[in-house]
Design an enzyme around this catalytic site. Structure first.
Site, PDB file in Angstrom:
ATOM      1  N   ARG A   1      -2.513  -6.069  -8.480  1.00 16.87           N
ATOM      2  CA  ARG A   1      -1.465  -7.097  -8.437  1.00 16.87           C
ATOM      3  C   ARG A   1      -1.631  -8.158  -9.509  1.00 16.87           C
ATOM      4  O   ARG A   1      -0.687  -8.864  -9.838  1.00 16.87           O
ATOM      5  CB  ARG A   1      -1.489  -7.801  -7.062  1.00 16.87           C
ATOM      6  CG  ARG A   1      -1.104  -6.940  -5.908  1.00 16.87           C
ATOM      7  CD  ARG A   1      -1.640  -7.487  -4.616  1.00 16.87           C
ATOM      8  NE  ARG A   1      -3.091  -7.508  -4.655  1.00 16.87           N
ATOM      9  CZ  ARG A   1      -3.869  -7.566  -3.589  1.00 16.87           C
ATOM     10  NH1 ARG A   1      -3.360  -7.650  -2.398  1.00 16.87           N
ATOM     11  NH2 ARG A   1      -5.180  -7.576  -3.728  1.00 16.87           N
TER      12      ARG A   1
ATOM     13  N   LYS B   1     -18.650  -3.878   8.451  1.00 14.22           N
ATOM     14  CA  LYS B   1     -17.631  -4.817   7.953  1.00 14.22           C
ATOM     15  C   LYS B   1     -16.692  -5.218   9.085  1.00 14.22           C
ATOM     16  O   LYS B   1     -16.126  -4.359   9.762  1.00 14.22           O
ATOM     17  CB  LYS B   1     -16.831  -4.181   6.810  1.00 14.22           C
ATOM     18  CG  LYS B   1     -17.671  -4.010   5.557  1.00 14.22           C
ATOM     19  CD  LYS B   1     -16.805  -3.933   4.320  1.00 14.22           C
ATOM     20  CE  LYS B   1     -17.673  -3.855   3.075  1.00 14.22           C
ATOM     21  NZ  LYS B   1     -16.914  -3.608   1.863  1.00 14.22           N
TER      22      LYS B   1
ATOM     23  N   SER C   1      -3.344  -7.741   2.600  1.00 16.60           N
ATOM     24  CA  SER C   1      -3.585  -7.669   4.049  1.00 16.60           C
ATOM     25  C   SER C   1      -4.175  -8.977   4.547  1.00 16.60           C
ATOM     26  O   SER C   1      -3.818  -9.453   5.635  1.00 16.60           O
ATOM     27  CB  SER C   1      -4.539  -6.514   4.379  1.00 16.60           C
ATOM     28  OG  SER C   1      -3.947  -5.289   4.036  1.00 16.60           O
TER      29      SER C   1
ATOM     30  N   HIS D   1       0.839  -1.204   0.000  1.00 17.20           N
ATOM     31  CA  HIS D   1       0.000   0.000   0.000  1.00 17.20           C
ATOM     32  C   HIS D   1       0.874   1.253   0.000  1.00 17.20           C
ATOM     33  O   HIS D   1       0.625   2.202  -0.745  1.00 17.20           O
ATOM     34  CB  HIS D   1      -0.866   0.061   1.268  1.00 17.20           C
ATOM     35  CG  HIS D   1      -1.934  -0.976   1.373  1.00 17.20           C
ATOM     36  ND1 HIS D   1      -2.091  -1.766   2.487  1.00 17.20           N
ATOM     37  CD2 HIS D   1      -2.928  -1.327   0.523  1.00 17.20           C
ATOM     38  CE1 HIS D   1      -3.132  -2.560   2.321  1.00 17.20           C
ATOM     39  NE2 HIS D   1      -3.652  -2.326   1.129  1.00 17.20           N
TER      40      HIS D   1
HETATM   41  O1  PNS Z   1      -9.037  -2.508   0.701  1.00 21.70           O
HETATM   42  P1  PNS Z   1     -10.219  -2.690  -0.185  1.00 21.70           P
HETATM   43  O2  PNS Z   1     -11.080  -3.814   0.311  1.00 21.70           O
HETATM   44  O3  PNS Z   1      -9.839  -2.805  -1.635  1.00 21.70           O
HETATM   45  O4  PNS Z   1     -11.066  -1.334  -0.034  1.00 21.70           O
HETATM   46  C1  PNS Z   1     -12.351  -1.276  -0.545  1.00 21.70           C
HETATM   47  C2  PNS Z   1     -12.972   0.146  -0.506  1.00 21.70           C
HETATM   48  C3  PNS Z   1     -13.035   0.695   0.910  1.00 21.70           C
HETATM   49  C4  PNS Z   1     -12.158   1.068  -1.374  1.00 21.70           C
HETATM   50  C5  PNS Z   1     -14.380  -0.110  -1.114  1.00 21.70           C
HETATM   51  O5  PNS Z   1     -15.044  -1.071  -0.367  1.00 21.70           O
HETATM   52  C6  PNS Z   1     -15.233   1.137  -1.197  1.00 21.70           C
HETATM   53  O6  PNS Z   1     -15.081   1.926  -2.114  1.00 21.70           O
HETATM   54  N1  PNS Z   1     -16.157   1.306  -0.217  1.00 21.70           N
HETATM   55  C7  PNS Z   1     -17.026   2.446  -0.130  1.00 21.70           C
HETATM   56  C8  PNS Z   1     -18.456   2.128  -0.577  1.00 21.70           C
HETATM   57  C9  PNS Z   1     -18.653   2.367  -2.060  1.00 21.70           C
HETATM   58  O7  PNS Z   1     -18.463   3.459  -2.569  1.00 21.70           O
HETATM   59  N2  PNS Z   1     -19.037   1.290  -2.751  1.00 21.70           N
HETATM   60  C10 PNS Z   1     -19.246   1.304  -4.186  1.00 21.70           C
HETATM   61  C11 PNS Z   1     -17.978   0.909  -4.925  1.00 21.70           C
HETATM   62  S1  PNS Z   1     -18.224   0.896  -6.678  1.00 21.70           S
END
Ligand code: PNS
Length: 158
Positions: free
Chosen positions: A89, A40, A126, A16
């Site tokens: 990745r 979550k 993670s 990250h």
């Molecule tokens: O570490 P991650 O799991 O890749 O992070 C995911 C994150 C927090 C970026 C994603 O879950 C997110 O954007 N959540 C906010 C809710 C949202 O906007 N959802 C629609 C996505 S198209």
């Protein structure tokens, strides 16, 4: 110009941080957006995840770390960010990110920039870090010393 690097960062890895550092070379300001949706289940609390990121990003003066709930696109609009930037990745990462990128563009027109993860961290996630650490495996190469200490403390294997 300002970019948002979003994630759950449970916990933040050197993979990250590599992506965040590369974002600082491209944009004037980088906002690291930490997803704090209480529905979550996470190993680290929102406060802990934000604290670890603030500490890890301290050497990068153009980076701000902020928690968010709700739609990421709303957060980007509130913050005046022109784009989202994420590391990928693998082909499966690209496919998943492509779906989210299209949905986010549909919602507010925000652009998404995908950067290839550095080969050094191409297999680091993670979730894998947590699994290996919980079983006593050595993941110290992929975390800052402080995050590594906190992770071992969670599993009581310090
Ligand atoms: O570490 P991650 O799991 O890749 O992070 C995911 C994150 C927090 C970026 C994603 O879950 C997110 O954007 N959540 C906010 C809710 C949202 O906007 N959802 C629609 C996505 S198209």
């Amino acid at each position: 110009m300002r970019v948002v690097c979003p994630g759950s960062f449970d916990p933040v890895t050197l993979g990250h941080l590599d992506v965040i550092e590369r974002a600082t070379a491209l944009f004037d300001q980088v906002v690291v957006a930490v997803g704090t949706n209480p529905a979550k289940a996470r190993l680290f609390s929102a406060d802990e995840r934000i604290e670890m990121l603030i500490e890890a990003c301290a050497p990068m003066p153009t980076v701000e770390v902020v928690g968010f709930v709700g739609l990421l696109t709303d957060f980007c609009r509130e913050r005046g960010a022109v784009a989202l930037l994420k590391g990928v990745r693998s082909a499966s990462d690209v496919d998943f990110e492509r779906q989210m990128a299209h949905m986010n563009a549909h919602l507010t027109g925000v652009e998404t920039i995908l950067v290839p993860a550095s080969p050094t961290y191409g297999f680091v996630s993670s979730s894998l870090i947590k699994e290996v650490a919980s079983l006593g495996g050595d993941v110290s190469e992929f975390l800052s010393p402080s995050v590594h200490r906190r992770l071992l403390a969670k599993f009581d294997v310090a």
